[in-house]
Design an enzyme around this catalytic site. Structure first.
Site, PDB file in Angstrom:
ATOM      1  N   GLU A  60       0.839  -1.302  -0.029  1.00  0.00           N
ATOM      2  CA  GLU A  60      -0.140   0.020  -0.056  1.00  0.00           C
ATOM      3  C   GLU A  60       0.953   1.094   0.046  1.00  0.00           C
ATOM      4  O   GLU A  60       1.985   1.290   0.910  1.00  0.00           O
ATOM      5  CB  GLU A  60      -0.868   0.012   1.275  1.00  0.00           C
ATOM      6  CG  GLU A  60      -2.003   1.197   1.443  1.00  0.00           C
ATOM      7  CD  GLU A  60      -2.717   1.221   2.598  1.00  0.00           C
ATOM      8  OE1 GLU A  60      -3.578   2.133   2.581  1.00  0.00           O
ATOM      9  OE2 GLU A  60      -2.307   0.354   3.358  1.00  0.00           O
ATOM     10  N   LYS A 135      -9.459   2.860  -3.148  1.00  0.00           N
ATOM     11  CA  LYS A 135      -9.922   2.214  -1.613  1.00  0.00           C
ATOM     12  C   LYS A 135     -11.110   2.868  -1.382  1.00  0.00           C
ATOM     13  O   LYS A 135     -11.346   4.136  -1.331  1.00  0.00           O
ATOM     14  CB  LYS A 135      -8.735   2.713  -0.690  1.00  0.00           C
ATOM     15  CG  LYS A 135      -8.891   2.152   0.719  1.00  0.00           C
ATOM     16  CD  LYS A 135      -7.615   2.620   1.477  1.00  0.00           C
ATOM     17  CE  LYS A 135      -7.556   2.273   2.988  1.00  0.00           C
ATOM     18  NZ  LYS A 135      -6.348   2.412   3.533  1.00  0.00           N
ATOM     19  N   CYS A 180      -6.099  -2.453   2.725  1.00  0.00           N
ATOM     20  CA  CYS A 180      -6.176  -2.073   4.049  1.00  0.00           C
ATOM     21  C   CYS A 180      -7.333  -2.291   4.881  1.00  0.00           C
ATOM     22  O   CYS A 180      -7.903  -3.427   5.094  1.00  0.00           O
ATOM     23  CB  CYS A 180      -5.184  -1.056   4.402  1.00  0.00           C
ATOM     24  SG  CYS A 180      -4.516  -0.974   5.920  1.00  0.00           S
TER      25      CYS A 180
END
Length: 295
Positions: A60, A135, A180
């Protein structure tokens, strides 16, 4: 059989200040910082290819340190175009040179709107950009070790619900991405699996006691529940000047809810063989959750 790899590393730029108060001296040097990380990851891609990998997911925000431990407008200068920016351009060349499918998570600046996102760009083995995933869930909080202020730097995906979780048809299989914090939301892996994903890459920067406990459970449960392969990666080590330690512990989870054997002796690579053909066979448990689900 697909041999896939994950990177687990930290910021490679050596000339980081020792104190948070001195971060300002990086102004005008963000390009050099980015380039140090690009070169570091080019080397990791070469190592992964030597070990037989055909698909690699980078970490990430891989071209930078994890800057969201604090709030500093300095880091907004690292945001770049997800199609023509320096990080994607470098990874496109590396993918084509090595014949690798590459998932490259960057800090994106949309040239049309000016908005910033935490974005994974999926690159085919011939260097073509197949698309990107932004994301969907952005954390802002703190735990016993530190804080994460991601909403200060970027917003959540602006894609409509139908396109929120894209699946990319690559030369090695159908790939989905969750980044994440996305992994904690129960619908994400299911949405990707229903859209046809065979492999879900989940690059992360994570720390804290609860995160560490759940790290060894979440991917296994989702992979077993949805009959997909999931590769979860985390940074490994600490980065100046914050010195927050990241626990690494990347692994691949298989569709039977087990960790796959680790094939790498390299400290910054996690490698496993994924039997994609097994996904077309009946679940050995006798379950058919997709058929029997009630909504």
């Amino acid at each position: 059989m697909l041999r896939a790899a994950l990177t687990q590393t930290v910021n490679a730029y050596e000339d980081m200040p020792a104190r948070v108060a001195d971060l300002g001296r990086l102004r005008g040097r963000l390009g050099a910082l980015r380039e140090a990380n690009l070169e570091h990851h080019r080397q990791l891609l070469r190592e992964a290819r030597k070990r037989g990998a055909r698909a690699v997911c980078l970490g990430e925000l891989f071209p930078a340190p994890y800057f969201a431990l604090g709030k500093d407008p300095l880091w907004r200068g690292l945001a770049e175009d997800a199609a023509k920016g320096p990080s994607v351009s470098a990874m496109r060349r590396a993918a084509a040179e090595l014949g690798l499918v590459v998932v490259a998570p960057i800090y994106e600046a949309d040239p049309r709107t000016g908005r910033r996102y935490n974005t994974a760009v999926v690159i085919e083995a011939d260097g073509r950009v197949l698309g990107k995933y932004r994301k969907a869930h952005i954390p802002c909080g703190e735990n016993e070790q530190g804080s994460f202020n991601e909403t200060y730097y970027y917003g959540r995906s602006d894609r409509g619900r139908k396109w929120l979780y894209p699946v990319f048809k690559t030369s090695v299989g159908r790939i989905g991405v969750s980044i994440c914090y996305d992994r904690h939301f129960e619908g994400v892996a299911g949405a990707l699996a229903r859209a046809g994903a065979q492999v879900i890459f989940s690059p992360a920067v994570t720390f804290g006691e609860k995160s560490r406990r759940l790290w060894d459970l979440e991917f296994l449960v989702d992979a077993g529940r949805h009959r997909v392969f999931i590769g979860g990666s985390n940074r490994l080590g600490a980065e100046r000047p914050w010195n927050q330690r990241y626990f690494g512990a990347g692994y691949f989870a298989g569709p039977d809810g087990r960790k796959l054997p680790e094939l790498s002796d390299h400290p910054n690579l996690v490698i496993a063989d994924l039997d994609l053909g097994s996904l077309g066979r009946p679940d050995p448990s006798g379950w058919n959750l997709r058929r029997d689900e009630r909504r």
